[in-house]
Design a protein around this motif. Sequence first.
Motif, PDB file in Angstrom:
ATOM      1  N   GLN A  27       0.819  -1.197   0.000  1.00 53.73           N
ATOM      2  CA  GLN A  27       0.000   0.000   0.000  1.00 53.73           C
ATOM      3  C   GLN A  27       0.862   1.261   0.000  1.00 53.73           C
ATOM      4  O   GLN A  27       1.959   1.273   0.548  1.00 53.73           O
ATOM      5  CB  GLN A  27      -0.928   0.033   1.229  1.00 53.73           C
ATOM      6  N   SER A  83      -5.023  -1.181  11.796  1.00 54.75           N
ATOM      7  CA  SER A  83      -6.260  -1.960  11.766  1.00 54.75           C
ATOM      8  C   SER A  83      -7.164  -1.544  12.924  1.00 54.75           C
ATOM      9  O   SER A  83      -6.705  -1.363  14.051  1.00 54.75           O
ATOM     10  CB  SER A  83      -5.925  -3.442  11.886  1.00 54.75           C
ATOM     11  N   CYS A 106      -8.456   5.304   0.549  1.00 53.58           N
ATOM     12  CA  CYS A 106      -7.989   4.187   1.372  1.00 53.58           C
ATOM     13  C   CYS A 106      -6.791   3.542   0.677  1.00 53.58           C
ATOM     14  O   CYS A 106      -6.863   3.226  -0.514  1.00 53.58           O
ATOM     15  CB  CYS A 106      -9.105   3.169   1.563  1.00 53.58           C
ATOM     16  N   LYS A 111      -5.763   0.632   0.863  1.00 52.27           N
ATOM     17  CA  LYS A 111      -6.021  -0.768   0.516  1.00 52.27           C
ATOM     18  C   LYS A 111      -6.999  -0.911  -0.646  1.00 52.27           C
ATOM     19  O   LYS A 111      -6.726  -1.601  -1.608  1.00 52.27           O
ATOM     20  CB  LYS A 111      -6.525  -1.532   1.742  1.00 52.27           C
ATOM     21  N   CYS A 112      -8.168  -0.233  -0.559  1.00 51.83           N
ATOM     22  CA  CYS A 112      -9.197  -0.432  -1.588  1.00 51.83           C
ATOM     23  C   CYS A 112      -9.365   0.759  -2.530  1.00 51.83           C
ATOM     24  O   CYS A 112     -10.032   0.638  -3.556  1.00 51.83           O
ATOM     25  CB  CYS A 112     -10.542  -0.769  -0.942  1.00 51.83           C
ATOM     26  N   CYS A 136     -11.535   3.640   6.960  1.00 51.57           N
ATOM     27  CA  CYS A 136     -12.238   2.896   5.916  1.00 51.57           C
ATOM     28  C   CYS A 136     -12.932   1.729   6.591  1.00 51.57           C
ATOM     29  O   CYS A 136     -12.263   0.773   7.014  1.00 51.57           O
ATOM     30  CB  CYS A 136     -11.262   2.406   4.846  1.00 51.57           C
ATOM     31  N   ASN A 182     -14.857  -0.352   5.194  1.00 50.18           N
ATOM     32  CA  ASN A 182     -14.786  -1.488   4.280  1.00 50.18           C
ATOM     33  C   ASN A 182     -13.545  -2.346   4.536  1.00 50.18           C
ATOM     34  O   ASN A 182     -13.614  -3.572   4.523  1.00 50.18           O
ATOM     35  CB  ASN A 182     -14.796  -0.983   2.831  1.00 50.18           C
ATOM     36  N   CYS A 183     -12.416  -1.688   4.799  1.00 50.23           N
ATOM     37  CA  CYS A 183     -11.150  -2.402   5.005  1.00 50.23           C
ATOM     38  C   CYS A 183     -10.763  -2.522   6.473  1.00 50.23           C
ATOM     39  O   CYS A 183      -9.737  -3.113   6.786  1.00 50.23           O
ATOM     40  CB  CYS A 183     -10.031  -1.706   4.240  1.00 50.23           C
ATOM     41  N   ASP A 184     -11.558  -1.926   7.365  1.00 52.49           N
ATOM     42  CA  ASP A 184     -11.303  -2.000   8.804  1.00 52.49           C
ATOM     43  C   ASP A 184      -9.974  -1.333   9.168  1.00 52.49           C
ATOM     44  O   ASP A 184      -9.188  -1.865   9.939  1.00 52.49           O
ATOM     45  CB  ASP A 184     -11.322  -3.472   9.237  1.00 52.49           C
TER      46      ASP A 184
END
Length: 163
Positions: free
Chosen positions: A47, A78, A114, A116-117, A137, A139-141
Motif C-alpha cells: 500500500q 487496523s 484508502c 487498501k481499496c 475505511c 470497508n477495510c477496517d
Amino acid sequence: LMTCPNCGAPMRLKADQECFACDYCRSIDVPEINADGIRVLDEPAEQACPVCAVALVHAAASGHRMLYCKLCHGMLISMGIFAAVIEDLKSRRASSAYNATPFDPRDLDRRLPCPKCGRQMDTHLYGGGGNVIIDDCENCDLNWLDYGELDRIVRAPDREYVS
C-alpha cells in the motif's frame, strides 16, 4: 534489503513480530522504537501513503503490526488493534501535563483514498480524547492517523477521569 550485522547475509522480517532474522547465522535484529512509540521495520508494503503517495513500510507498536509512512510519519492501523495499541501506549507513558489542542474544523473537509481499496475514507472527529480528526475505511477496517495524532490520543486524559 536489511543485511545481517554479524555475517552480511540478507535478513527477513519475521511474520507478525517486531524483528528481522538471519537464516544463515540465526541472528535477530530488533529496530529501535521512535519517539512516537513506533518500531519502524523498513520493510516495504504493497500500500501507498494516502497523503504522500510513497510506499508504506511495516511497523509495530505494542506488539501489533501496522503500516507507516517514513516521509510524513502517518500510520495505517487496523481497527481491530487500534484500542489495544492506545491502551498499551497509555500504560507505558509517564503522566505529563496535557494541553488540549482544539481541532481545525477545516480538516474535516479532507478526503483521502484508502490505501487498501482506493475508496474515499471517512474523515471524522475521533470519539476518544485528544481532539483528533482521523480517517477510516469501514470497508477495510483501517484507521489512518497523521503525524502526532497517536501521541495526542495517548496523552489525552481518560474520559472517566476528566471532571
